[in-house]
Write an enzyme that holds these catalytic residues in place. Structure first.
Site, PDB file in Angstrom:
ATOM      1  NE  ARG A 280       6.628 -11.181  -4.270  1.00 45.55           N
ATOM      2  CZ  ARG A 280       5.496 -10.352  -4.523  1.00 45.55           C
ATOM      3  NH1 ARG A 280       4.326 -11.144  -5.221  1.00 45.55           N
ATOM      4  NH2 ARG A 280       5.322  -9.075  -3.954  1.00 45.55           N
TER       5      ARG A 280
ATOM      6  CB  THR B 241      -1.015  -0.128   1.374  1.00 42.50           C
ATOM      7  OG1 THR B 241      -1.620  -1.214   1.132  1.00 42.50           O
ATOM      8  CG2 THR B 241      -1.765   1.239   1.305  1.00 42.50           C
TER       9      THR B 241
ATOM     10  CG  HIS C 126      -0.647   1.023  -4.269  1.00 39.46           C
ATOM     11  ND1 HIS C 126      -0.735   0.430  -5.681  1.00 39.46           N
ATOM     12  CD2 HIS C 126      -0.770  -0.473  -3.647  1.00 39.46           C
ATOM     13  CE1 HIS C 126      -0.849  -0.821  -5.994  1.00 39.46           C
ATOM     14  NE2 HIS C 126      -0.793  -1.460  -4.729  1.00 39.46           N
TER      15      HIS C 126
END
Lengths: 350, 350, 350, 350
Positions: free
Chosen positions: D204, D44, D47
């Site tokens: 990942r 977030t 963003h």
């Protein structure tokens, strides 16, 4: 606003009450003052009145008892945002701490530090009562005042009935005090396939029939076990709602419940209960639940929705209406075993 | 195939057993014949051996007892479709009727008409045992034979632990017989935050520690209540798995469980248990469950998955291994209180 | 017993059916032969009749369709124990394999190897139908034949309604074919606080009103979202039962459900459905369920209990009754959109 | 106490941030001031930094972002009772209104009026942060600071994993950002039988292996469906935790889940997702859940218990540690796809 109000007061540690003129409660920033329209009497109030052993251990006079009521908001503290003057309200009288693990995980009804208004603090047997905003329950004006004053015990019934699956299930209710009687109505409203009401008191059995229990049984005369078995294809009932707290009723509960069934215990016991765990619980694969208070505030949403939808006819349970100042007469009526729910009007009889 | 087999037989209604040569069971169309590789002894077998009151009321000799085992399929009836010769199997020994309401609604573990192989019909203390196809449980060869022979009691433990929320919860196990000991391993494997094992027998406490219980307590010496409270921030445990069946263990269970907690009862009681329902259950808002057998077959999937994933180390519970013909020695060992699970090998010691 | 029987037959892979004289089904050891008293038509039967794309991919003629019926036991195989001649019965027509993990864990309604009588094997549009004992559902003679013939779709409705909490909840039903209409009755019977029925077809809306939906809306004219919001205090409904399978109905379902609500999907879709997962599901914290068939046999116990207790008035849904040989007329009536449930009588009109 | 503090500030509606000296937040009566020890970066925050479309619609600069942190209480308002100076704390940054139906029924994580600290109000990327007492989470000093700073995303993982049955189940995690990686550890800790991690990014996948996923798959190369089927006996996984939000990952989720399985959706999507409801949901009898935030405060109790019990090794997820003033470097690292969780230290690198 007047400065003082009429109240049913328990001034000292002794039996009885006095009708007194007392100061109107002062409000803190999160408090709401409600003018009581109707209050109603609970068995707990009779214990307090009689000053029995339980009351002596729990109550610290002076106290204004009373924890079932509805009324109108007349004032509120400066941090209150969710009510306004004239709102028609009732309240959850269990004030949970909000900080214990139970409160913080959606189980405030079993808060470790609960305080009960009308038991631990001044309650609703008065012209006005003070309630923290968090506990106020706003009501649709469509809900009748008489019903609005008995949401506390109705909530006990709703909590118990809805504590597990109930639709299309057979249900027995052992003990038909007001909560047991309400439970009949609630169980029917939510689709119980068959409701057995089991009660020794004749008046209560009569009301149970008015509440439309499918079968009403007197355990002092009827063969409860064989009647239940006959009407459940030999299976036993799916659910027992135990609301008597009496050893024989509890014995019946365990006898008539089917394998894999549920027993929800609400009726408080005054004596130890003896069970054969192997036969009574383990081989049967039972689930037994202790039920306390009302879920905050799931139960309130549920009962309000059922009432607003017109699914509950509770009138047969309301047997007496009187002026609040005649409180002691209410106590007498309760003692006869011929009254169920008694409504009190601060401003004289309805 | 031979015509006869060695079996541990209870020929008549009296204490003891005899090692006998008996006919190999005949198969019906849905039956499976299994050559027993390992069987194990349950407390029930000791009751049967000793011919105590329970056994006298339940067992109808002649009988071959034994309901914990694993083995290899050697033959099957002509309607059997799901196994083949050589399959490595164990079995659910509760044969449910399939037609009662419990069976038809996913609750076959509390079937009204259950028959138990090894109790109501000839069981697994023999070279061969007959099992209906529906009750056969096929095993991955990766699962060790020793574990495969104890799935029945392991299943009791899995059923009890998983009968409610357990992840991240504090758990107390009262009574560390084999099922209690297994429950320690299972509770840890599924994320219990803290496991308390409570047991009077020293040998069992030692095994409980080997099973990695976080705290092992001797209720005859330790202050169980205060230890639990101290280690749960004064709250009590979220879950009690009651596996002792003893009045004092049950008293402890109700004392140490937190408000809103769960008590799952598995340990069979031989005496009535007395409770104060108001304080012990209702105000605490408890959920109490009777646990019987294993869920058919949810529990079997669960335990097989945990075993196959290597999540359970059960070796400390297996204290003795002996030839099946030495069954009576096994009974003696159990009586000393120094054995937990005893494995029997039909073809001599392992 | 006669040797042959009248049947509605689909002789080959093409539109239409033929009324034929065919042999009476032969029974295996676990089979039951039922003389059909009343059968009823499902939308599936229209697909088979019209021989649409779905039918072409799924149906292997020759086939006698029909999976909704009731009748009387006239014969049974030699292993059958739970029925006798003359028993009044219906049946679960999904024959589960009993051996897949779903079947073995109480989820037979989503069996991996299910076969449907009337779809994969000869069904009930005939004078007699063969059913395995396990799937027979014995009925109390108190249940009306008309209702007994529609237990399959009623069971879909009961399964969907009771797949989550429903008592005291607001519920919207999108799509009022027969199952949607039944769902109105069931939701009301089990205490839904408010039932919204949403349907474009005028005939169906009229029946929805007869079923006592609280609010009946035409999405082609009414502002469904604002009506629902207005009547739920701006919250949205607690539960949506989606029974249309149409993209616009599904869009409505996601728009009107409240945060934390449930959408149960029963209506089959023929086109892909597009959703904004973040806004439609995740931020709202929804639960979405796929509903298939009826729980075996929980749903059957539930619907039988509700019917026997007189909690369901299903008559408005039954719009047509005709002789079974007039099957093609039934197809025409369905196509008009003015019929809901059509009953067929093998022995001429009722 | 100083008068001002260093903060990562978003001064206006444009990309980027500035390191600024700003006033320390003022406290109201129920506020707590926390000195930030460690904060961490969430997607977030990227963003917000990049000022993308979502950020433009949601964020109202000036703002101090940051909603993952731990620290020490340094001051508090005069109505605060549950913390004291020096307490080691983190916080739930979703501030629920406490008055909507969701909040009043235990579903505050989907409050209708939620405000998020670090998104809607100044957050934790600063030397000090202001938090209302209700949202403070006190921590045992035994919990490492590094873990204490990432409880917000760890809580997302715990909420998702524990939103349904997980013990002894097979689980697939689609998308291995930090929350997906945490979910691997949580699923293992609570007894998942097998954990599949599915992720396109190589870094990942490497971390997923370090978190001990049983199987790590690259959907751009591996045949995910056939691998899952092979390792689940052709059944599919019991549970999918969808944490990618990408259309292909979601397609995979529906393909690999078994009949009757659960899909829990956490990963936010930016495009519409298209499903075939009949095949993907209804015939499979799926349950799909939208997962938002953390349960207040059930999730916090759960994750704290797991951490305190030492059940979670989260170190592989923490790939970077840097001074808070180097925030922009953190943004660069995230953009490379080679960083997972980045920790920020207000007082220079650890």
């Amino acid at each position: 606003m007047p400065n003082s109000m009429m109240a049913v007061a328990k001034p000292q540690a002794a039996p009885g009450v006095e009708i007194r003129d007392v100061p109107i409660p002062k409000l803190g920033p999160i408090d709401v003052l409600v003018r009581v329209k109707v209050a109603s009497i609970c068995g707990t109030d009779l214990h307090i009145y009689n000053w029995d052993r339980w009351a002596q251990g729990r109550i610290h006079p002076p106290l204004i008892p009373g924890h079932e009521f509805c009324g109108e908001v007349v004032a509120y503290g400066n941090e209150v945002t969710s009510v306004k003057e004239g709102d028609f309200v009732s309240a959850e009288m269990h004030v949970a701490c909000g900080k214990c693990p139970q409160c913080r995980t959606g189980e405030a009804h079993i808060c470790q530090n609960v305080r009960i208004i009308g038991v631990d603090a001044d309650g609703a047997f008065a012209e006005f009562v003070r309630i923290p905003e968090s506990n106020i329950w706003k009501l649709d004006p469509a809900i009748p005042q008489e019903y609005a004053s008995i949401l506390d015990p109705l909530g006990n019934a709703v909590h118990t009935v809805l504590a597990g699956e109930i639709a299309a299930r057979t249900v027995a209710i052992t003990g038909c005090g007001p909560i047991g009687l309400f439970a009949i109505a609630v169980a029917r409203a939510v689709g119980a396939a068959q409701v057995f009401a089991i009660e020794v008191n004749e008046h209560r059995r009569r009301v149970a029939a008015q509440m439309k229990a499918d079968v009403v049984l007197d355990p002092s005369k009827d063969d409860v076990l064989s009647t239940v078995m006959q009407r459940t294809a030999g299976l036993g009932v799916d659910v027992v709602l135990e609301m008597a707290g009496h050893p024989e009723a509890i014995r019946t509960a365990f006898d008539i419940v089917r394998r894999g069934g549920r027993i929800s215990l609400l009726g408080l016991t005054s004596k130890p209960i003896s069970l054969n765990f192997s036969e009574d619980i383990i081989f049967k694969g039972l689930t037994i639940q202790g039920i306390n208070g009302r879920r905050m505030y799931q139960t309130w949403y549920q009962m309000t929705a059922l009432l607003k939808a017109g699914k509950l006819d509770l009138h047969p349970v309301i047997t007496d209406r009187m002026a609040m100042k005649d409180f002691s007469k209410g106590m007498e009526r309760l003692t006869t075993g011929e009254a169920s729910k008694i409504l009190l009007y601060p401003n004289g009889t309805k």
